[in-house]
Design an enzyme around this catalytic site. Structure first.
Site, PDB file in Angstrom:
ATOM      1  N   VAL A 199      38.944  42.193  39.683  1.00 57.07           N
ATOM      2  CA  VAL A 199      39.369  42.844  38.441  1.00 57.07           C
ATOM      3  C   VAL A 199      39.600  41.778  37.367  1.00 57.07           C
ATOM      4  O   VAL A 199      39.434  42.028  36.174  1.00 57.07           O
ATOM      5  CB  VAL A 199      40.650  43.710  38.654  1.00 57.07           C
ATOM      6  CG1 VAL A 199      41.852  42.828  39.009  1.00 57.07           C
ATOM      7  CG2 VAL A 199      40.971  44.521  37.413  1.00 57.07           C
ATOM      8  N   GLY A 200      39.938  40.567  37.800  1.00 57.84           N
ATOM      9  CA  GLY A 200      40.102  39.485  36.839  1.00 57.84           C
ATOM     10  C   GLY A 200      38.740  38.981  36.387  1.00 57.84           C
ATOM     11  O   GLY A 200      37.754  39.033  37.135  1.00 57.84           O
ATOM     12  N   ARG A 210      47.981  48.605  35.055  1.00 55.01           N
ATOM     13  CA  ARG A 210      47.742  49.427  36.254  1.00 55.01           C
ATOM     14  C   ARG A 210      48.531  48.896  37.440  1.00 55.01           C
ATOM     15  O   ARG A 210      49.223  49.645  38.136  1.00 55.01           O
ATOM     16  CB  ARG A 210      46.250  49.397  36.625  1.00 55.01           C
ATOM     17  CG  ARG A 210      45.340  50.217  35.734  1.00 55.01           C
ATOM     18  CD  ARG A 210      43.886  49.963  36.085  1.00 55.01           C
ATOM     19  NE  ARG A 210      43.465  48.612  35.727  1.00 55.01           N
ATOM     20  CZ  ARG A 210      42.569  48.324  34.779  1.00 55.01           C
ATOM     21  NH1 ARG A 210      42.021  49.311  34.080  1.00 55.01           N
ATOM     22  NH2 ARG A 210      42.220  47.084  34.539  1.00 55.01           N
ATOM     23  N   ARG A 247      52.865  43.076  25.351  1.00 47.22           N
ATOM     24  CA  ARG A 247      52.514  43.141  23.931  1.00 47.22           C
ATOM     25  C   ARG A 247      52.974  44.448  23.293  1.00 47.22           C
ATOM     26  O   ARG A 247      53.418  44.481  22.158  1.00 47.22           O
ATOM     27  CB  ARG A 247      51.004  42.962  23.751  1.00 47.22           C
ATOM     28  CG  ARG A 247      50.570  41.504  23.867  1.00 47.22           C
ATOM     29  CD  ARG A 247      49.062  41.393  23.940  1.00 47.22           C
ATOM     30  NE  ARG A 247      48.538  42.147  25.076  1.00 47.22           N
ATOM     31  CZ  ARG A 247      47.285  42.545  25.167  1.00 47.22           C
ATOM     32  NH1 ARG A 247      46.422  42.284  24.225  1.00 47.22           N
ATOM     33  NH2 ARG A 247      46.877  43.214  26.239  1.00 47.22           N
ATOM     34  N   ARG A 280      47.887  35.479  38.018  1.00 50.00           N
ATOM     35  CA  ARG A 280      47.020  34.315  38.111  1.00 50.00           C
ATOM     36  C   ARG A 280      47.915  33.077  38.088  1.00 50.00           C
ATOM     37  O   ARG A 280      48.947  33.051  37.417  1.00 50.00           O
ATOM     38  CB  ARG A 280      46.026  34.239  36.930  1.00 50.00           C
ATOM     39  CG  ARG A 280      44.829  35.174  37.062  1.00 50.00           C
ATOM     40  CD  ARG A 280      43.870  34.739  38.162  1.00 50.00           C
ATOM     41  NE  ARG A 280      42.682  35.584  38.281  1.00 50.00           N
ATOM     42  CZ  ARG A 280      42.579  36.629  39.098  1.00 50.00           C
ATOM     43  NH1 ARG A 280      43.606  36.992  39.850  1.00 50.00           N
ATOM     44  NH2 ARG A 280      41.463  37.321  39.155  1.00 50.00           N
ATOM     45  N   GLU A 302      43.501  26.791  43.442  1.00 49.74           N
ATOM     46  CA  GLU A 302      43.411  27.525  44.710  1.00 49.74           C
ATOM     47  C   GLU A 302      42.218  26.942  45.459  1.00 49.74           C
ATOM     48  O   GLU A 302      41.104  26.983  44.909  1.00 49.74           O
ATOM     49  CB  GLU A 302      43.202  29.026  44.464  1.00 49.74           C
ATOM     50  CG  GLU A 302      44.495  29.712  43.994  1.00 49.74           C
ATOM     51  CD  GLU A 302      44.304  31.194  43.687  1.00 49.74           C
ATOM     52  OE1 GLU A 302      45.146  31.729  42.932  1.00 49.74           O
ATOM     53  OE2 GLU A 302      43.334  31.807  44.185  1.00 49.74           O
ATOM     54  N   HIS A 332      46.258  33.909  48.097  1.00 47.25           N
ATOM     55  CA  HIS A 332      45.545  34.886  47.252  1.00 47.25           C
ATOM     56  C   HIS A 332      44.936  36.028  48.064  1.00 47.25           C
ATOM     57  O   HIS A 332      43.717  36.204  48.101  1.00 47.25           O
ATOM     58  CB  HIS A 332      44.457  34.183  46.417  1.00 47.25           C
ATOM     59  CG  HIS A 332      44.052  35.006  45.216  1.00 47.25           C
ATOM     60  ND1 HIS A 332      43.510  34.458  44.082  1.00 47.25           N
ATOM     61  CD2 HIS A 332      44.099  36.339  44.965  1.00 47.25           C
ATOM     62  CE1 HIS A 332      43.256  35.415  43.178  1.00 47.25           C
ATOM     63  NE2 HIS A 332      43.602  36.559  43.701  1.00 47.25           N
ATOM     64  N   ILE A 333      45.802  36.798  48.683  1.00 47.28           N
ATOM     65  CA  ILE A 333      45.334  37.908  49.527  1.00 47.28           C
ATOM     66  C   ILE A 333      45.695  39.265  48.939  1.00 47.28           C
ATOM     67  O   ILE A 333      45.747  40.262  49.652  1.00 47.28           O
ATOM     68  CB  ILE A 333      45.901  37.791  50.960  1.00 47.28           C
ATOM     69  CG1 ILE A 333      47.430  37.674  50.940  1.00 47.28           C
ATOM     70  CG2 ILE A 333      45.276  36.611  51.680  1.00 47.28           C
ATOM     71  CD1 ILE A 333      48.063  37.782  52.330  1.00 47.28           C
ATOM     72  N   GLY A 334      45.941  39.306  47.631  1.00 50.84           N
ATOM     73  CA  GLY A 334      46.399  40.542  46.984  1.00 50.84           C
ATOM     74  C   GLY A 334      45.587  41.777  47.342  1.00 50.84           C
ATOM     75  O   GLY A 334      46.128  42.840  47.627  1.00 50.84           O
ATOM     76  N   SER A 335      44.264  41.644  47.339  1.00 52.19           N
ATOM     77  CA  SER A 335      43.434  42.828  47.592  1.00 52.19           C
ATOM     78  C   SER A 335      42.847  42.817  49.002  1.00 52.19           C
ATOM     79  O   SER A 335      41.920  43.564  49.302  1.00 52.19           O
ATOM     80  CB  SER A 335      42.308  42.891  46.562  1.00 52.19           C
ATOM     81  OG  SER A 335      41.438  41.782  46.727  1.00 52.19           O
TER      82      SER A 335
END
Lengths: 328, 359
Positions: free
Chosen positions: A84-85, A164, A186, A245, A274, A293-296
């Site tokens: 998504v990034g 989201r 923002r 990030r 990373e 970095h295992i978020g997903s």
């Protein structure tokens, strides 16, 4: 009258889950050239592989910059990223060349929010310390104050970036008895009312929150946001979590904040760089939990991401609507 | 210096209000103080409880002044002689031997725990001793830790932190360290009480598809709160993607999580126990985990506690073991301490306790 259907060339920069590969290979629209490895494609190979490609399916570890775009040449119509990034892509250059971009928002929201809450709980309730004590013989008997941590009950939680993923995190934290949910960014968000979120200035969030969760995109504005000044405004019992990030955080300043007791503890799923080198000072701290970095990283989500990125790619090749096109 | 300290401790034992060293008590005050109910506290409980007891002016107490080490049995048997009240934690076995040693004055036992498997309920009932315990105040902390343990297990956080520290972390890879998601899953609860409900409430927003539970009998009021369906033990095993054990340890539930249960579970399922170690047959669990019969397990309680570091369960990557820290938050431990103190004081006055265990 049917025109001859030209088979287009596609380069895929990594072995991706079967769900995605199947869609590409069975499409009859493209010939797939694959860097068939779990490890990143070396730069040389990437530049060679993209030459003449109509479509490129990449990961967030691939830098898609001017050099790559130039090596690809004028055929390139679509870049589909399995993420998504998109901070790994030179968006200005891509726009200049009229190349379309597909990405994978939404499908990884649940897995990433779940991991963020997992990390927050593991950090605040000191699970890694507990596991280590058990393995090293530090566990003798039940003790009233040993390994006590910080609970969510009655706390004030702050989410920086209520998008989201930020919203999904907030929903998951609420039933733990969170008293107040603050957020900054923002603009105020109308959907924040679903979680009774209060829009506040960043400084207010920092001074009032027991848990601070960073969930914003990496942009020039958010780069280095979490620095000495940021941490100095936080409570000394506060738990700091970043799953957005790595570059949003100044890691030296975080180290200082953790070792001087300026904040209580931190959990990170993203770092700079990373991987984080194994001799990095943050890895020596008991009150810092670092995940790679295992978020997903769930089987179902990675499969869905692969399918989506494949479908985005095919749509881009055929000039049709993508399921998830990045508007930029 | 030493002499001064000993003298102070003696004063601390017989007086409740702070006395300045050197002032003498009037005869009347001495007589009154020596008739205050005597209480023994088996551990240095968190500050809130001690403060309540000290400031109440209603008891004189002696304490095993360690947070770390439980009172040795011999010392305990000596110290309980003639006490009117006893405050204990779960490391003390309150059985016939101890109650005999205490003698007929003992009216109230207050345990700083919700579990009571360390108490001989029959012996206490026989002697008409009232029992206070600490349910509810720790429900949130325990439910929170259970969810923390479930997520740590299902998302492989222990493996992941290890990889990050030891160089196993390369660049981002598509299937590395993938775990099992709560979204669209079925969560099963073995023993639906306060804690089971609190766990389910916390899991709901993770998009759990269905909650099921088993128990000795249906619990419609609790089940309604979380929209859970009552099923048999077999169905619980078969349908659960995540199975959380939340029952009390009784003769009926001892080792109820055994080969029979594990063999019926999915090979992608995650098993979590934060109730009591005795509910699980640990050798059967080891077999189930090492053979891939179930995907992973998280335990906050074991047999024994502590679990010896040589135990085979420690060799498994898919088994996460914590040292019984489910209620270990500062606020909760202090709340438990305060409740235990108040239960004791009320019991000694012959009044209803805040939380009394029905024997």
């Amino acid at each position: 009258m049917h025109t001859a259907h030209k088979i287009m060339k596609v380069f895929v920069t990594r072995r991706i889950p079967q769900e995605g590969m199947k869609i590409l290979s069975q499409s009859g629209v493209c010939k797939v050239s694959l860097w068939d490895s779990d490890e990143p494609v070396p730069r040389e190979e990437l530049l060679k592989g993209v030459a003449g490609a109509h479509g490129l399916l990449c990961l967030l570890s691939d830098k898609i910059d001017t050099e790559v775009l130039h090596a690809a040449g004028p055929n390139l119509k679509v870049i589909s990223t399995l993420s998504v990034g998109f901070d790994h892509m030179a968006m200005d250059e891509i726009k200049k060349r009229g190349v379309r971009v597909g990405y994978t928002p939404d499908v990884l929201t649940d897995a990433t929010a779940e991991l963020t809450v997992a990390l927050l709980l593991a950090t605040a309730r000191r699970l890694p310390e507990g596991v280590l004590e058990v393995k090293n013989g530090g566990w003798s008997t039940w003790k009233p104050l040993w390994l006590c941590g910080y609970g969510l009950l009655g706390s004030t939680v702050g989410v920086i970036g209520l998008g989201r993923i930020g919203m999904a995190i907030a929903r998951r934290l609420k039933p733990f008895g969170v008293k107040r949910l603050l957020y900054s960014g923002r603009t105020a968000k109308s959907y924040a009312s679903d979680v009774e979120g209060e829009y506040v200035p960043l400084d207010t969030l920092l001074s009032e929150c027991d848990f601070v969760v960073v969930s914003c995109a990496l942009t020039p504005e958010t780069q280095g946001l979490c620095n000495k000044a940021f941490f100095s405004k936080m409570k000394n019992n506060a738990v700091f979590i970043n799953t957005s990030r790595g570059a949003v955080v100044n890691q030296e300043d975080l180290y200082q904040a953790l070792t001087t007791g300026q904040i209580a503890c931190a959990g990170l799923d993203v770092t700079t760089p990373e991987p984080l080198p194994t001799d990095h000072p943050l890895l020596t701290l008991k009150n810092c939990v670092v995940l790679p970095h295992i978020g997903s990283a769930t089987y179902s989500t990675r499969g869905i991401m692969a399918e989506l990125s494949a479908n985005n790619l095919l749509a881009g090749l055929q000039g049709t609507d993508m399921p998830s096109e990045l508007k930029f | 210096m030493w002499y001064g300290r000993v003298a102070l401790r003696r004063l601390q034992r017989i007086a409740v209000a702070p006395l300045s060293v050197g002032s003498s008590l009037t005869r009347a005050a001495q007589r009154e103080m020596s008739s205050l109910p005597r209480v023994y506290i088996t551990r240095q409980i968190p500050p809130e409880g001690l403060r309540i007891l000290r400031e109440s002016g209603q008891v004189q107490f002696d304490i095993w002044d360690s947070d770390d080490v439980p009172v040795p049995r011999k010392e305990l048997l000596k110290k309980v002689k003639g006490v009117d009240g006893l405050v204990c934690v779960l490391t003390e076995k309150i059985d016939a031997e101890l109650l005999d040693a205490a003698g007929p004055n003992l009216k109230v036992l207050s345990t700083m725990s919700v579990g009571f498997d360390h108490l001989s309920l029959e012996e206490l009932k026989k002697r008409r001793i009232r029992v206070g315990y600490t349910p509810d105040v720790l429900t949130d902390a325990v439910a929170e830790l259970t969810v923390a343990l479930l997520l740590t297990t299902s998302r492989r956080l222990v493996e992941a932190t290890h990889e990050a520290k030891t160089g196993g972390w390369g660049t981002w890879r598509t299937l590395w360290l993938c775990g099992y998601e709560l979204a669209n899953s079925t969560v099963g609860i073995l023993g639906l009480g306060r804690i089971g409900v609190a766990i389910a409430e916390r899991l709901k927003p993770f998009k759990v598809k269905k909650f099921i539970y088993t128990d000795v009998a249906p619990r419609p009021e609790l089940a309604r709160m979380i929209d859970a369906e009552y099923v048999s033990m077999d169905e619980l095993a078969r349908q659960s993607d995540f199975l959380a054990v939340c029952c009390a340890l009784t003769p009926e539930t001892k080792e109820i999580c055994n080969k029979d249960l594990f063999s019926k579970m999915k090979n992608t399922s995650i098993f979590i126990n934060t109730s009591r170690g005795g509910v699980v047959h640990q050798e059967d669990l080891y077999e189930a985990l090492s053979s891939g019969q179930i995907a992973g397990a998280g335990l906050d309680v074991t047999v024994p506690e502590p679990l010896p570091t040589s135990h085979p369960l420690f060799t498994l990557k898919n088994c996460v073991i914590l040292p019984h820290i489910a209620s270990a938050s500062y606020t909760t431990r202090n709340a438990m301490s305060a409740l235990a103190a108040n239960n004791l004081l009320l019991g000694l006055k012959g009044e209803p306790m805040i939380k009394e265990l029905k024997l």
